[in-house]
Write an enzyme that holds these catalytic residues in place. Structure first.
Site, PDB file in Angstrom:
ATOM      1  N   ASN A  64       1.584 -14.248   6.975  1.00  0.00           N
ATOM      2  CA  ASN A  64       0.726 -13.076   6.821  1.00  0.00           C
ATOM      3  C   ASN A  64      -0.735 -13.539   6.905  1.00  0.00           C
ATOM      4  O   ASN A  64      -1.185 -14.354   6.089  1.00  0.00           O
ATOM      5  CB  ASN A  64       1.003 -12.412   5.468  1.00  0.00           C
ATOM      6  CG  ASN A  64       0.250 -11.109   5.294  1.00  0.00           C
ATOM      7  OD1 ASN A  64      -0.940 -11.022   5.583  1.00  0.00           O
ATOM      8  ND2 ASN A  64       0.932 -10.097   4.801  1.00  0.00           N
ATOM      9  N   ASP A  92      -3.498 -11.604   6.710  1.00  0.00           N
ATOM     10  CA  ASP A  92      -4.441 -10.627   6.176  1.00  0.00           C
ATOM     11  C   ASP A  92      -5.691 -11.273   5.588  1.00  0.00           C
ATOM     12  O   ASP A  92      -6.813 -10.792   5.780  1.00  0.00           O
ATOM     13  CB  ASP A  92      -3.779  -9.779   5.088  1.00  0.00           C
ATOM     14  CG  ASP A  92      -2.756  -8.796   5.638  1.00  0.00           C
ATOM     15  OD1 ASP A  92      -2.693  -8.624   6.867  1.00  0.00           O
ATOM     16  OD2 ASP A  92      -2.005  -8.216   4.830  1.00  0.00           O
ATOM     17  N   HIS A  93      -5.497 -12.362   4.837  1.00  0.00           N
ATOM     18  CA  HIS A  93      -6.633 -12.910   4.101  1.00  0.00           C
ATOM     19  C   HIS A  93      -7.529 -13.802   4.946  1.00  0.00           C
ATOM     20  O   HIS A  93      -8.609 -14.191   4.487  1.00  0.00           O
ATOM     21  CB  HIS A  93      -6.145 -13.603   2.831  1.00  0.00           C
ATOM     22  CG  HIS A  93      -5.603 -12.614   1.837  1.00  0.00           C
ATOM     23  ND1 HIS A  93      -6.382 -11.605   1.300  1.00  0.00           N
ATOM     24  CD2 HIS A  93      -4.361 -12.438   1.329  1.00  0.00           C
ATOM     25  CE1 HIS A  93      -5.643 -10.868   0.488  1.00  0.00           C
ATOM     26  NE2 HIS A  93      -4.419 -11.352   0.498  1.00  0.00           N
ATOM     27  N   ARG A 151     -18.415 -11.508   4.962  1.00  0.00           N
ATOM     28  CA  ARG A 151     -19.770 -11.680   5.460  1.00  0.00           C
ATOM     29  C   ARG A 151     -20.101 -10.771   6.638  1.00  0.00           C
ATOM     30  O   ARG A 151     -21.229 -10.765   7.129  1.00  0.00           O
ATOM     31  CB  ARG A 151     -19.980 -13.146   5.888  1.00  0.00           C
ATOM     32  CG  ARG A 151     -20.204 -14.114   4.748  1.00  0.00           C
ATOM     33  CD  ARG A 151     -21.595 -13.979   4.174  1.00  0.00           C
ATOM     34  NE  ARG A 151     -22.608 -14.348   5.154  1.00  0.00           N
ATOM     35  CZ  ARG A 151     -23.112 -15.569   5.277  1.00  0.00           C
ATOM     36  NH1 ARG A 151     -22.675 -16.541   4.483  1.00  0.00           N
ATOM     37  NH2 ARG A 151     -24.038 -15.819   6.180  1.00  0.00           N
ATOM     38  N   HIS A 195      -0.916  -6.376   7.483  1.00  0.00           N
ATOM     39  CA  HIS A 195      -0.864  -5.070   6.824  1.00  0.00           C
ATOM     40  C   HIS A 195      -2.143  -4.332   7.165  1.00  0.00           C
ATOM     41  O   HIS A 195      -3.228  -4.705   6.716  1.00  0.00           O
ATOM     42  CB  HIS A 195      -0.741  -5.274   5.306  1.00  0.00           C
ATOM     43  CG  HIS A 195      -0.609  -3.997   4.522  1.00  0.00           C
ATOM     44  ND1 HIS A 195      -0.348  -3.993   3.168  1.00  0.00           N
ATOM     45  CD2 HIS A 195      -0.694  -2.687   4.887  1.00  0.00           C
ATOM     46  CE1 HIS A 195      -0.291  -2.749   2.740  1.00  0.00           C
ATOM     47  NE2 HIS A 195      -0.507  -1.941   3.764  1.00  0.00           N
ATOM     48  N   ARG A 215      -4.197  -1.500   6.322  1.00  0.00           N
ATOM     49  CA  ARG A 215      -4.346  -0.545   5.231  1.00  0.00           C
ATOM     50  C   ARG A 215      -5.234   0.626   5.642  1.00  0.00           C
ATOM     51  O   ARG A 215      -6.052   0.504   6.543  1.00  0.00           O
ATOM     52  CB  ARG A 215      -4.951  -1.223   4.002  1.00  0.00           C
ATOM     53  CG  ARG A 215      -3.961  -2.097   3.229  1.00  0.00           C
ATOM     54  CD  ARG A 215      -4.624  -2.722   2.022  1.00  0.00           C
ATOM     55  NE  ARG A 215      -3.661  -3.390   1.160  1.00  0.00           N
ATOM     56  CZ  ARG A 215      -3.089  -2.837   0.089  1.00  0.00           C
ATOM     57  NH1 ARG A 215      -3.415  -1.603  -0.256  1.00  0.00           N
ATOM     58  NH2 ARG A 215      -2.220  -3.511  -0.637  1.00  0.00           N
ATOM     59  N   ARG A 234      -9.369  -2.844   4.555  1.00  0.00           N
ATOM     60  CA  ARG A 234     -10.036  -3.854   3.734  1.00  0.00           C
ATOM     61  C   ARG A 234      -9.928  -5.262   4.314  1.00  0.00           C
ATOM     62  O   ARG A 234     -10.703  -6.134   3.959  1.00  0.00           O
ATOM     63  CB  ARG A 234      -9.489  -3.846   2.311  1.00  0.00           C
ATOM     64  CG  ARG A 234      -8.046  -4.298   2.195  1.00  0.00           C
ATOM     65  CD  ARG A 234      -7.563  -4.320   0.756  1.00  0.00           C
ATOM     66  NE  ARG A 234      -7.553  -2.990   0.165  1.00  0.00           N
ATOM     67  CZ  ARG A 234      -7.042  -2.740  -1.039  1.00  0.00           C
ATOM     68  NH1 ARG A 234      -6.541  -3.718  -1.766  1.00  0.00           N
ATOM     69  NH2 ARG A 234      -7.034  -1.502  -1.512  1.00  0.00           N
ATOM     70  N   HIS A 235      -8.925  -5.492   5.157  1.00  0.00           N
ATOM     71  CA  HIS A 235      -8.840  -6.813   5.809  1.00  0.00           C
ATOM     72  C   HIS A 235      -8.574  -6.649   7.302  1.00  0.00           C
ATOM     73  O   HIS A 235      -9.487  -6.740   8.107  1.00  0.00           O
ATOM     74  CB  HIS A 235      -7.838  -7.750   5.119  1.00  0.00           C
ATOM     75  CG  HIS A 235      -6.619  -7.110   4.531  1.00  0.00           C
ATOM     76  ND1 HIS A 235      -5.709  -6.400   5.283  1.00  0.00           N
ATOM     77  CD2 HIS A 235      -6.153  -7.090   3.253  1.00  0.00           C
ATOM     78  CE1 HIS A 235      -4.735  -5.984   4.500  1.00  0.00           C
ATOM     79  NE2 HIS A 235      -4.971  -6.361   3.261  1.00  0.00           N
ATOM     80  N   GLU A 261       3.122  -4.288   8.660  1.00  0.00           N
ATOM     81  CA  GLU A 261       3.287  -3.687   7.343  1.00  0.00           C
ATOM     82  C   GLU A 261       2.361  -2.481   7.240  1.00  0.00           C
ATOM     83  O   GLU A 261       1.188  -2.559   7.615  1.00  0.00           O
ATOM     84  CB  GLU A 261       2.956  -4.678   6.228  1.00  0.00           C
ATOM     85  CG  GLU A 261       3.964  -5.785   6.067  1.00  0.00           C
ATOM     86  CD  GLU A 261       3.686  -6.634   4.839  1.00  0.00           C
ATOM     87  OE1 GLU A 261       2.626  -6.430   4.187  1.00  0.00           O
ATOM     88  OE2 GLU A 261       4.509  -7.492   4.519  1.00  0.00           O
ATOM     89  N   THR A 293      -3.289  -5.890  -4.211  1.00  0.00           N
ATOM     90  CA  THR A 293      -2.247  -6.169  -3.233  1.00  0.00           C
ATOM     91  C   THR A 293      -1.059  -5.280  -3.560  1.00  0.00           C
ATOM     92  O   THR A 293      -1.045  -4.629  -4.610  1.00  0.00           O
ATOM     93  CB  THR A 293      -1.850  -7.659  -3.264  1.00  0.00           C
ATOM     94  OG1 THR A 293      -0.902  -7.930  -2.216  1.00  0.00           O
ATOM     95  CG2 THR A 293      -1.227  -8.039  -4.598  1.00  0.00           C
ATOM     96  N   HIS A 298       6.245 -11.958  -1.073  1.00  0.00           N
ATOM     97  CA  HIS A 298       5.272 -11.620  -2.109  1.00  0.00           C
ATOM     98  C   HIS A 298       5.253 -12.695  -3.204  1.00  0.00           C
ATOM     99  O   HIS A 298       6.243 -12.916  -3.881  1.00  0.00           O
ATOM    100  CB  HIS A 298       5.537 -10.258  -2.754  1.00  0.00           C
ATOM    101  CG  HIS A 298       4.293  -9.711  -3.441  1.00  0.00           C
ATOM    102  ND1 HIS A 298       3.301  -9.032  -2.770  1.00  0.00           N
ATOM    103  CD2 HIS A 298       3.872  -9.797  -4.723  1.00  0.00           C
ATOM    104  CE1 HIS A 298       2.345  -8.704  -3.602  1.00  0.00           C
ATOM    105  NE2 HIS A 298       2.657  -9.160  -4.803  1.00  0.00           N
ATOM    106  N   GLY A 299       4.105 -13.348  -3.308  1.00  0.00           N
ATOM    107  CA  GLY A 299       3.890 -14.328  -4.363  1.00  0.00           C
ATOM    108  C   GLY A 299       4.526 -15.684  -4.137  1.00  0.00           C
ATOM    109  O   GLY A 299       4.476 -16.546  -5.010  1.00  0.00           O
ATOM    110  N   GLY A 333       1.680 -15.313   2.714  1.00  0.00           N
ATOM    111  CA  GLY A 333       0.306 -15.110   3.147  1.00  0.00           C
ATOM    112  C   GLY A 333      -0.723 -15.755   2.255  1.00  0.00           C
ATOM    113  O   GLY A 333      -1.292 -16.793   2.574  1.00  0.00           O
ATOM    114  N   HIS A 334      -0.964 -15.153   1.089  1.00  0.00           N
ATOM    115  CA  HIS A 334      -2.091 -15.567   0.249  1.00  0.00           C
ATOM    116  C   HIS A 334      -2.033 -17.035  -0.140  1.00  0.00           C
ATOM    117  O   HIS A 334      -3.028 -17.761  -0.021  1.00  0.00           O
ATOM    118  CB  HIS A 334      -2.162 -14.691  -1.001  1.00  0.00           C
ATOM    119  CG  HIS A 334      -3.332 -14.981  -1.868  1.00  0.00           C
ATOM    120  ND1 HIS A 334      -3.246 -15.712  -3.024  1.00  0.00           N
ATOM    121  CD2 HIS A 334      -4.646 -14.644  -1.733  1.00  0.00           C
ATOM    122  CE1 HIS A 334      -4.438 -15.810  -3.568  1.00  0.00           C
ATOM    123  NE2 HIS A 334      -5.308 -15.176  -2.809  1.00  0.00           N
TER     124      HIS A 334
END
Length: 243
Positions: free
Chosen positions: A6, A8-9, A17, A42, A44, A48-49, A69, A99, A191-192, A214-215
Site C-alpha cells: 500500500n 498511500d503514505h 509539502r 485507497h 479517499r 488526503r493522500h 480500496e 486510518t 491492517h497493522g 503499507g504504513h
C-alpha cells in the site's frame, strides 16, 4: 501467498509539502521491481493522500495486481469502473479517522451493496473484495452478496496489548479464514501488519492469498529504502510460509 504494498503514505509525505515528490507511482515501480506482486491504494473522498491523477498513472504503470480500496460512493464507483483494476476492496470510511478503523458492518450495508453497488460492477471483470472483521455473520453475508474475496481486518491482532488478547484474535482470524475458504472466496489480510507480527499471522491463519502492508513498510523504508524493505517482507513471508 503474495505481498501487495500500500503506497498511500508515500503520497502522504508528498502532500505534506505540496511538492511533486516523493512520487507514489515511482514508489510502486520500486516495490514491484523488488518482488511485490502488486500495489494497493485507497482513494479517499477528501484526497488526503492518493489523488485522482495518481490513480490513472498507477493503472498505466503497475504490472502486477492493482487493488483499489474505496468507500462505496457513486464517485468512487465511477472512477473504479473507468480504470478497471484487478481488485476493488470496499472499506468503511470515516472522515475524521486517521486510518480505516475496522471492517464493514454487513448487516448495515448489505441491502445497499446488493441493490446499488454490486450491480454496477457486474460484467466489468473487476473482482470484488470486502474489508471485514472475522465475524461469521459478516462473512456469510459477503458470500451471499457474491464477493470474490474478503480482506480480513488484522488490526485487532496487530494492536493487541497482551498475549491472551492476541491469541484470542488469532483464533477468530483462523476460523474466519477457514470459513471464507469453505465458501470459495479468496482470503486476503491487512491492517497493522509489520515485520514483527507477520510471521505469527502466517503461521496461524490458513489460506492467505494477498497480504496488504503499507504504513509499517513505508516507515521502515525511511531507514532501509523501499527495495530492501520489500525484500525483507518477502523473505519473512517465504520463511514463515515454508516452516
Amino acid at each position: 501467498m503474495q505481498l501487495l504494498v500500500n503506497i498511500d503514505h508515500i503520497a502522504t509525505l508528498r502532500n505534506a509539502r505540496g511538492e511533486g515528490y516523493p512520487d507514489p507511482v515511482e514508489a510502486a515501480e520500486v516495490c514491484e521491481k523488488a518482488g511485490a506482486a502488486g500495489i494497493v491504494f485507497h482513494l479517499r473522498g477528501d484526497r488526503r493522500h492518493i489523488r485522482d491523477e495518481d490513480v490513472y498513472r498507477l493503472k498505466k504503470s503497475v504490472k502486477g495486481a492493482l487493488d483499489f480500496e474505496m468507500a462505496a460512493t457513486e464517485e468512487m464507483i465511477e472512477i473504479c469502473n473507468e480504470i478497471k483494476p484487478e481488485l476493488c476492496t470496499l472499506v468503511p470510511e470515516g472522515r475524521e479517522e486517521l486510518t480505516t478503523e475496522g471492517g464493514l458492518d454487513m448487516k448495515k450495508v448489505y441491502d445497499d451493496f446488493n441493490n446499488r453497488v454490486f450491480p454496477k460492477f457486474k460484467g466489468t471483470g473487476i473482482k470484488m473484495s470486502l474489508f471485514l472483521d472475522p465475524n461469521p455473520e459478516d462473512i456469510k453475508l459477503a458470500h451471499k452478496l457474491g464477493a470474490d474475496a474478503i480482506e480480513l481486518h488484522t488490526g485487532v491482532f496487530a494492536n493487541a496489548q497482551d498475549e491472551h488478547s492476541r491469541k484470542k484474535e488469532l483464533i477468530r482470524l483462523k476460523e474466519g479464514a477457514e470459513l471464507i475458504h469453505e465458501f470459495g472466496m479468496t482470503v486476503n489480510a491487512g491492517h497493522g501488519l509489520n515485520l514483527n507480527n507477520l510471521p505469527l499471522l502466517i503461521e496461524e491463519v490458513p489460506h492467505l492469498h494477498d497480504i496488504s502492508i503499507g504504513h509499517a513498510l513505508v516507515s521502515k523504508a525511511v531507514f532501509w529504502g523501499l527495495d530492501r524493505t520489500v525484500k525483507e517482507y518477502l523473505r519473512i513471508m517465504d520463511q514463515a510460509y515454508n516452516e
